[in-house]
Design an enzyme around this catalytic site. Sequence first.
Site, mmCIF file in Angstrom:
data_model
loop_
_atom_site.group_PDB
_atom_site.id
_atom_site.type_symbol
_atom_site.label_atom_id
_atom_site.label_comp_id
_atom_site.label_asym_id
_atom_site.label_seq_id
_atom_site.Cartn_x
_atom_site.Cartn_y
_atom_site.Cartn_z
ATOM 1 N N ASN A 345 -13.354 -27.068 -61.564
ATOM 2 C CA ASN A 345 -14.599 -27.656 -62.045
ATOM 3 C C ASN A 345 -14.280 -28.972 -62.773
ATOM 4 O OD1 ASN A 345 -13.351 -26.510 -64.307
ATOM 5 N ND2 ASN A 345 -15.302 -26.199 -65.327
ATOM 6 N N CYS A 347 -14.056 -30.068 -65.744
ATOM 7 C CA CYS A 347 -13.181 -30.089 -66.926
ATOM 8 C C CYS A 347 -11.862 -29.385 -66.708
ATOM 9 C CB CYS A 347 -13.904 -29.474 -68.110
ATOM 10 S SG CYS A 347 -15.281 -30.474 -68.689
ATOM 11 N N GLU A 349 -10.914 -26.254 -66.381
ATOM 12 C CA GLU A 349 -10.530 -24.952 -66.924
ATOM 13 C C GLU A 349 -10.703 -23.814 -65.937
ATOM 14 O OE1 GLU A 349 -14.961 -25.014 -67.840
ATOM 15 O OE2 GLU A 349 -13.309 -26.451 -67.790
#
Length: 895
Positions: A345, A347, A349
């Site tokens: 995704n 970001c 994570e």
Amino acid sequence: MRRLTGLSEKIFLDRYARKHADARRVKAGDIVLALMKDDAKFPVKEVGEVVSRDGEEVIVRAGDEELVKTTIGRLTHPIELSPEQMWDRLAEAMASVERTPPKRVEWERKFRELLNDWKLVPGGRIAAGAGASDELTLFNCYVVPSPKDSRGGIMRTLTDMTEIMSRGGGVGMNLSSLRPRRAVVAGVNGSSSGSVSWGGLFSYTTGLIEQGGSRRGALMLMLNDWHPDILEFITVKETMGELTNANLSVCLSDVFMDAVKRDLDWELVFPDTKDPDYDEVWTGDMEAWRSLGKNVLTYKKLKAKDIWHRIIKSAWKSAEPGVVFLERYNKMSNSWYFNPIVSTNPCGEQGLPGWGVCNLSSINLSKFYDAGKRDVDWAELGKITQWSVRFLDNVIDKTPYHFEENEQNQKKERRIGLGTMGLAELLIKLEIRYGSEESLVFLDKLYGFMAKEAYLASTRIASEKGSFPAFDREKYVQSGFMKEMIKAYPEVGEAIGRNGIRNVTIITQAPTGSTGTMVGTSTGIEPYFAFEYFRQSRLGFDKQLVPIAQEWKDAHPGAELPDYYVTAMQLSAENHIRTQAAIQRWVDSSISKTANCPADFTIEETERLYELAYELGCKGVTIYRDGSRDVQVLSTTEKSTEEKQEQVESAQTIAEKTSLAEDSLPSEAVSASDTDHAPKEVLRVVQEATLSTESLPTIIKANVSLELDRPYKKRPDVLRGATYKMNTPFGMAYITINDLNGSPAEIFLNVGKAGSDVFAMAEALGRVCSLFLRYGDHGDKVRLLIKHLKGIGGTGAIGFGQNRVESIADAVAKALELHGDGVAVGLESLAPVKLEASNNEQEAHSGPVEIVEQVELELSNPYQEIDLCPSCGSATLINLEGCKQCVSCGFSKCN
């Protein structure tokens, strides 16, 4: 009912509280969020109470008892005024999917206890949407399948991405399915523009999409290490205007890393697009293509080390691309046998399969300190961890699904992502220094305990509701992660053997910028960035203090904070990586984490850091070198001798949103008395200070051999020119261009509110451009200035086609073009608004020295931040947990 205060209340009311659909119901006595400054980039909102209303006009008491006259259309009218009201809504919503009335009653009570006092902080989409809207997704981020390699396939992916972002979700995708640049496209008798070019389309569209009126879309683009466009992808942000609205990561395999270690050749390959099954079979999965016995073409052969070093150099220079060790990720993934990870995704994570989603919430670790025992309250933490797993599992059945593919995939694997915030605060309470050897031992114990409790909870839910449909007991426990988990905690393996398991993955470590700031604790797993910072309000910059640090200072007047009060920049980069690796052991998904490095961190040290991350088992790594930049720079293509003589060089790196580092200015900077040598010193100081913002991505400096030894044109007392009014991404700009001997000689910029960072940076750009124009007698100065300002872009733009303005610097270039033409041909919005005489005595006699004084003034700000926040405009946007987050207003690019 306990209302929040200050910044926490503003974030809560703006982003997470349930609101009236129509503010026209507002009446005297109501609490509202009033839009004080209507600006696309830097809106200003204040919490206030309605004093009176007369039709559309409203009087609001906001801020420091200030009475403000405004209109209904500029108000947000919250229904919920306190976290308690939100917790009631969320507990009821999540319990509503339980199968029987007694279960709904039981779990509404438990979920309410779970949420109370911010013990569990739901992800932003859950907090905003659950029980409030049947339209908003409760998932933060998505990964879409790699685009089909056709115009129709690319447009389908673009449509899917747009629909997801418009409902509040970020999107990740892998572009490796797209044929490389200049590959033959037989159907149109032409050649492909390449995967990176199509990535530009996705990036541009992302910049246009508003999410809920408060934030733009978030996009992650990835490319595999075998793709022929890999070098272009690595260096694309060194070309102006490319992929400005996307995060970039390179997917590296274990085979590639072995080739780097052994200094082997590396082939850049792609399937034979003439294969009759290409359109139907090719999905971007090279292993699957080869397993079918299909032909693969070699486009180029390079040293693996050369590609690796180019990644390192680019990351050192501009913090991109990030690196994801994708083969390792899939070996460790619990879905390895049925649903391969294709991208992360935005970001980073959560690695996800095509049509996978992020389902996020975070346990606030700062709430689990037992002061009496000076230890963690392990029993309470275990209970909250177990309940949190059920809370997130229920989200899967509660959220609306706008794509059937998302629903099918998520209900097949029931992927959740339980994370943490408040780690740094907990460590301070325990008097353990973040990043120390003691902390690494503690982190292994803490996160191992939470993973065990979470997995046992998922097995208990499975015994009641069933395992996720794709569960295969024999294969599931053969993932790299489960082998480690069962080795450390055999009871987990035994429970899976008896009951199965409800969720394919359970743990992730996401950034929590907005929610963490609202709650008032350290975000994610990051250390505090600073214990003191400045927040911009209508009164200017106000000093803000981290409560746990201020409480210690108040109790120990005049004393220095103890060693265990540590900030991100006080840690070594290796401390960051070792902390990430210690937590990664117990995270079945991934971690959003940034390794902060000092400005003088070398390329060689950066390479060693990346190698260390790989050696320690991290699934990915992102560094941020203090002073490096996140957006593109001017390309450094080789030019002819004649072009080099004409070239105006640019600063080496550009910030996406940037302020000034306090230590950027050399101690030997020119003083007001050094007027004889000022011009040469000024240009050097400006270059080294790397003044820049999103709208000022380059500071133009004169070529020393060409300009600095030429005479400086003294400014007469009176110059005449024109002022051009132009709309820019940072607001309306008034650009005054005055002529000397028939040619532009000085530029004045007026943008933004006096005292703001945008205003200061605009003034700095104008002064440096003026200095350049008045130095030397080169006839093409204006053309060169236009050439190197035009097209500079940030994360937003205003207008379309010829009317499009990318930044303040781009607006200056357009104004210079208009000034030369005398008319605004085809640029209706850029027409001159008036002619005026200019008589600026101060500028006439002290321009060069004043530039240095301006730099010194800005650099005196003790807050060591780098970026401007696109929400509040403060110089408080930092890289945390692999994401841009504002420590002032709570803005997060990922939440």
